[in-house]
Motif scaffolding. Structure first.
Motif, mmCIF file in Angstrom:
data_model
loop_
_atom_site.group_PDB
_atom_site.id
_atom_site.type_symbol
_atom_site.label_atom_id
_atom_site.label_comp_id
_atom_site.label_asym_id
_atom_site.label_seq_id
_atom_site.Cartn_x
_atom_site.Cartn_y
_atom_site.Cartn_z
ATOM 1 N N LEU A 88 8.736 51.930 38.178
ATOM 2 C CA LEU A 88 8.146 51.686 39.487
ATOM 3 C C LEU A 88 8.505 52.799 40.468
ATOM 4 C CD1 LEU A 88 6.534 49.827 41.351
ATOM 5 C CD2 LEU A 88 8.648 48.562 41.787
ATOM 6 N N TYR A 89 9.738 53.255 40.436
ATOM 7 C CA TYR A 89 10.188 54.312 41.337
ATOM 8 C C TYR A 89 10.271 55.636 40.598
ATOM 9 C CZ TYR A 89 11.527 50.636 44.582
ATOM 10 O OH TYR A 89 11.510 49.559 45.436
ATOM 11 N N GLY A 90 9.870 56.713 41.285
ATOM 12 C CA GLY A 90 9.976 58.046 40.729
ATOM 13 C C GLY A 90 11.312 58.674 41.088
ATOM 14 N N ALA A 91 11.559 59.842 40.526
ATOM 15 C CA ALA A 91 12.812 60.563 40.766
ATOM 16 C C ALA A 91 13.013 60.795 42.264
ATOM 17 C CB ALA A 91 12.800 61.890 40.022
ATOM 18 N N GLY A 92 14.190 60.415 42.765
ATOM 19 C CA GLY A 92 14.541 60.644 44.155
ATOM 20 C C GLY A 92 13.801 59.777 45.160
ATOM 21 N N GLU A 93 13.045 58.815 44.698
ATOM 22 C CA GLU A 93 12.210 57.999 45.588
ATOM 23 C C GLU A 93 12.987 56.863 46.255
ATOM 24 O OE1 GLU A 93 8.024 55.514 45.368
ATOM 25 O OE2 GLU A 93 8.596 56.786 43.682
ATOM 26 N N ARG A 94 14.065 56.450 45.662
ATOM 27 C CA ARG A 94 14.845 55.362 46.263
ATOM 28 C C ARG A 94 16.314 55.717 46.261
ATOM 29 N NH1 ARG A 94 15.313 50.390 41.971
ATOM 30 N NH2 ARG A 94 15.416 51.637 40.091
ATOM 31 N N GLU A 95 16.999 55.061 47.153
ATOM 32 C CA GLU A 95 18.454 55.169 47.189
ATOM 33 C C GLU A 95 19.006 53.807 46.795
ATOM 34 O OE1 GLU A 95 20.121 56.648 50.814
ATOM 35 O OE2 GLU A 95 18.499 58.088 51.069
#
Length: 169
Positions: free
Chosen positions: A30-37
């Motif tokens: 669901l999340y790409g690289a660096g997209e969430r913390e």
């Protein structure tokens, strides 16, 4: 040796690190690289929250020799009475461990847990149509395609379809 078990507070730092690494290793999450913390504190809160829910579960796959968390499976249940029989699944495995049966073991453990609950009847998940390895795994585990969500995923400027799959137990 691979151990499948419920996540605990002790796993928070490694769990957060693993999720971020998986995000960076594939476009199929669901999340790409660096997209969430996600911090250790965030992971700890999520693990504690799921531990208190009767129809939800977070499993981890751990290499007992190296203590590396290599994969996870989240089974997210629904609190309304009319939905308690249904669980949505999210799964991820570090690329280094692909093809070693980690996901299969996570699913097997989760199904045992679901059957023991006595209420869970429907297991469901979404998968990008292009993710043929995961699609084949899910089908081999007994999941069936129920429908296609057109243009439901966007990677860069491109749209992708996802299959909605389920298994009744």
């Amino acid at each position: 040796m691979i151990q499948i078990r419920e996540a605990c507070e002790y796993d928070a730092k490694r769990f957060a690190k693993m999720q971020l690494q998986i995000d960076s290793e594939t476009d199929y999450m669901l999340y790409g690289a660096g997209e969430r913390e996600i911090t250790s504190k965030d992971a700890r809160k999520r693990i504690e929250y799921f531990a208190d829910l009767p129809y939800s579960l977070i499993l981890v796959a751990e290499d007992t020799e190296t203590e590396v968390l290599m994969g996870f499976l989240i089974a997210d249940g629904n609190p309304p009475n009319r939905m308690q029989h249904s669980v949505y699944i999210a799964v991820g495995v570090l690329k280094e461990y692909w093809g070693r049966g980690v996901a299969t073991r996570l699913f097997t453990h989760m199904e045992t847990w679901a059957k023991a609950r006595g209420v869970v009847h429907r297991l469901e998940l979404g998968v990008l149509c292009e993710n043929t390895k995961a699609l084949r795994l899910y089908q081999n585990l007994g999941y069936e395609i129920e429908g296609t969500h057109r243009d439901s995923f966007m990677i860069g400027a491109d749209y992708y379809d996802t299959y909605w799959m389920s298994k009744l137990i």
